[in-house]
Design a protein around this motif. Structure first.
Motif, PDB file in Angstrom:
ATOM      1  N   GLU A   1     -54.123  35.638  79.521  1.00  0.00           N
ATOM      2  CA  GLU A   1     -55.013  34.861  78.664  1.00  0.00           C
ATOM      3  C   GLU A   1     -56.389  34.672  79.281  1.00  0.00           C
ATOM      4  O   GLU A   1     -57.401  34.667  78.573  1.00  0.00           O
ATOM      5  CB  GLU A   1     -54.379  33.498  78.353  1.00  0.00           C
ATOM      6  CG  GLU A   1     -53.120  33.599  77.493  1.00  0.00           C
ATOM      7  CD  GLU A   1     -52.576  32.238  77.120  1.00  0.00           C
ATOM      8  OE1 GLU A   1     -53.213  31.218  77.480  1.00  0.00           O
ATOM      9  OE2 GLU A   1     -51.517  32.192  76.471  1.00  0.00           O
ATOM     10  N   ALA A   2     -56.456  34.512  80.583  1.00  0.00           N
ATOM     11  CA  ALA A   2     -57.750  34.336  81.244  1.00  0.00           C
ATOM     12  C   ALA A   2     -58.603  35.594  81.108  1.00  0.00           C
ATOM     13  O   ALA A   2     -59.821  35.522  80.872  1.00  0.00           O
ATOM     14  CB  ALA A   2     -57.540  33.988  82.711  1.00  0.00           C
ATOM     15  N   ASP A   3     -57.968  36.767  81.244  1.00  0.00           N
ATOM     16  CA  ASP A   3     -58.697  38.026  81.099  1.00  0.00           C
ATOM     17  C   ASP A   3     -59.197  38.192  79.667  1.00  0.00           C
ATOM     18  O   ASP A   3     -60.335  38.620  79.431  1.00  0.00           O
ATOM     19  CB  ASP A   3     -57.786  39.191  81.483  1.00  0.00           C
ATOM     20  CG  ASP A   3     -58.526  40.526  81.534  1.00  0.00           C
ATOM     21  OD1 ASP A   3     -59.766  40.528  81.693  1.00  0.00           O
ATOM     22  OD2 ASP A   3     -57.864  41.570  81.386  1.00  0.00           O
TER      23      ASP A   3
ATOM     24  N   ALA B   1     -59.865  35.774  77.531  1.00  0.00           N
ATOM     25  CA  ALA B   1     -60.945  34.812  77.315  1.00  0.00           C
ATOM     26  C   ALA B   1     -62.237  35.297  77.953  1.00  0.00           C
ATOM     27  O   ALA B   1     -63.328  35.155  77.372  1.00  0.00           O
ATOM     28  CB  ALA B   1     -60.543  33.457  77.874  1.00  0.00           C
ATOM     29  N   ARG B   2     -62.142  35.870  79.144  1.00  0.00           N
ATOM     30  CA  ARG B   2     -63.336  36.370  79.826  1.00  0.00           C
ATOM     31  C   ARG B   2     -63.999  37.479  79.027  1.00  0.00           C
ATOM     32  O   ARG B   2     -65.230  37.504  78.866  1.00  0.00           O
ATOM     33  CB  ARG B   2     -62.946  36.879  81.217  1.00  0.00           C
ATOM     34  CG  ARG B   2     -64.107  37.478  82.011  1.00  0.00           C
ATOM     35  CD  ARG B   2     -63.634  38.034  83.341  1.00  0.00           C
ATOM     36  NE  ARG B   2     -62.637  39.090  83.171  1.00  0.00           N
ATOM     37  CZ  ARG B   2     -62.940  40.345  82.855  1.00  0.00           C
ATOM     38  NH1 ARG B   2     -64.213  40.692  82.641  1.00  0.00           N
ATOM     39  NH2 ARG B   2     -61.998  41.241  82.745  1.00  0.00           N
ATOM     40  N   ARG B   3     -63.203  38.405  78.520  1.00  0.00           N
ATOM     41  CA  ARG B   3     -63.762  39.513  77.746  1.00  0.00           C
ATOM     42  C   ARG B   3     -64.376  39.029  76.438  1.00  0.00           C
ATOM     43  O   ARG B   3     -65.420  39.530  76.002  1.00  0.00           O
ATOM     44  CB  ARG B   3     -62.671  40.552  77.472  1.00  0.00           C
ATOM     45  CG  ARG B   3     -62.237  41.329  78.716  1.00  0.00           C
ATOM     46  CD  ARG B   3     -61.026  42.202  78.438  1.00  0.00           C
ATOM     47  NE  ARG B   3     -60.577  42.928  79.587  1.00  0.00           N
ATOM     48  CZ  ARG B   3     -60.880  44.205  79.856  1.00  0.00           C
ATOM     49  NH1 ARG B   3     -61.660  44.880  79.017  1.00  0.00           N
ATOM     50  NH2 ARG B   3     -60.421  44.789  80.940  1.00  0.00           N
TER      51      ARG B   3
ATOM     52  N   THR C   1     -65.678  36.055  75.896  1.00  0.00           N
ATOM     53  CA  THR C   1     -66.905  35.361  76.250  1.00  0.00           C
ATOM     54  C   THR C   1     -68.033  36.351  76.529  1.00  0.00           C
ATOM     55  O   THR C   1     -69.197  36.108  76.196  1.00  0.00           O
ATOM     56  CB  THR C   1     -66.679  34.467  77.482  1.00  0.00           C
ATOM     57  OG1 THR C   1     -65.657  33.513  77.199  1.00  0.00           O
ATOM     58  CG2 THR C   1     -67.958  33.735  77.869  1.00  0.00           C
ATOM     59  N   ALA C   2     -67.686  37.476  77.117  1.00  0.00           N
ATOM     60  CA  ALA C   2     -68.677  38.507  77.428  1.00  0.00           C
ATOM     61  C   ALA C   2     -69.085  39.302  76.193  1.00  0.00           C
ATOM     62  O   ALA C   2     -69.988  40.148  76.267  1.00  0.00           O
ATOM     63  CB  ALA C   2     -68.120  39.442  78.492  1.00  0.00           C
TER      64      ALA C   2
ATOM     65  N   GLU D   1     -67.177  41.444  74.491  1.00  0.00           N
ATOM     66  CA  GLU D   1     -66.560  42.768  74.421  1.00  0.00           C
ATOM     67  C   GLU D   1     -65.830  42.919  73.086  1.00  0.00           C
ATOM     68  O   GLU D   1     -65.055  42.048  72.691  1.00  0.00           O
ATOM     69  CB  GLU D   1     -65.583  42.933  75.584  1.00  0.00           C
ATOM     70  CG  GLU D   1     -65.014  44.334  75.716  1.00  0.00           C
ATOM     71  CD  GLU D   1     -64.193  44.521  76.978  1.00  0.00           C
ATOM     72  OE1 GLU D   1     -63.297  45.395  76.981  1.00  0.00           O
ATOM     73  OE2 GLU D   1     -64.431  43.781  77.958  1.00  0.00           O
TER      74      GLU D   1
END
Length: 289
Positions: free
Chosen positions: A133-135, A137-139, A141-142, A144
């Protein structure tokens, strides 16, 4: 649909090219079926692909169908004007925990594919199912790009013990005969329900539109037979009514179906070459026999 309501049928082309004889056959098949059932004939413009669909192709659809003598109810539903309806359906599936974001590229999917789906495309191998889930969310936010896929295993579990099925119909001697067909939506794997560039997909939008428009009978080409399995599953998950389905034969050329991408002659080019609407209708009627 109540027992006293008139049947509703639709012809739903995409304005990403000019109509050819295959489209004309499908339109006429639907038109004649609607007349045989004493039903209504709708025209729907399936233009969710905003990069390929053009206003001039949409205008040509109207001209070609009118040239063939077909009439339809207005206003015409244009899918590009109803993305909110498809987002609402996705939200319902998300609330059930049945969709997930997928950032995989086509190259990545092809490299890890576990076979092919009914359309012949690489069968998605679940690369992002159950992802961190963290990965994710990071993508996001970026910024992608990602698609939204149906978790097929969870979806099938959510439908309960009753098998997924749909009803096929055929007109015989003026009567409508109906048979139940067992569906196998698992053949599609984790199907895309919203594309990276579009907030929906063909499979999702057609199911939502048919329900919102009260479509009772769907007539379309045999190349969409397998898609009906997936549509029946989505209807069950979304609590939508399931129409009756008829899959007609395809007009072929040298053993392949006609297509826009292959550059097959359009109705407009035939008309400009001196072919009359009567000629086209006569040819299409012969294909029915």
């Amino acid at each position: 649909m109540t027992g006293s309501a008139r049947p509703v049928l639709r012809f739903a082309p995409s304005p990403n090219g000019e109509l050819h004889l295959g489209h004309a056959y499908s339109a006429l098949f639907t038109w004649e079926t609607a007349r045989a059932l004493g039903g209504r004939f709708l025209l729907r413009i399936e233009d969710i692909d905003r990069t390929r669909c053009r206003p001039e192709f949409e205008a040509q659809i109207y001209d070609d169908l009118a040239w063939l003598g077909l009439t339809w109810e207005t206003p015409v539903r244009r899918q590009s004007e109803h993305f909110a309806d498809y987002r609402a359906a996705l939200a319902r599936l998300d609330a059930l925990g049945l969709i997930y974001p997928c950032f995989a590229t086509r190259k990545e999917i092809a490299a890890a594919a576990i076979g092919a789906d009914p359309d012949g495309a690489p069968l998605y191998p679940g690369l992002w199912r159950g992802a961190d889930e963290a990965d994710v969310a990071r993508r996001m936010t970026a910024g992608e790009p990602y698609a939204l896929r149906l978790d097929m295993a969870r979806a099938l579990d959510a439908t309960g013990a009753e098998p997924i099925a749909w009803r096929a119909f055929e007109m015989r001697g003026g009567a409508c005969e109906v048979a139940t067909v067992r569906a196998a939506p698992e053949r599609w794997g984790d199907a895309v329900l919203a594309r990276k560039d579009t907030p929906t997909s063909y499979h999702l939008s057609v199911v939502v539109d048919d329900a919102l428009q009260g479509v009772s009978h769907v007539t379309r080409g045999a190349d969409l037979l397998a898609a009906t399995d997936l549509h029946a599953l989505l209807q069950r998950l979304l609590g939508l009514p399931s129409p009756l389905y008829a899959h007609h034969r395809l007009i072929t050329l040298e053993g392949r179906k006609l297509s826009k991408s292959a550059g097959d002659r359009s109705l407009r080019s035939l008309r400009e070459a001196g072919v009359t609407a009567a000629d086209v209708l006569s040819f299409l009627q012969r294909q029915r026999s």
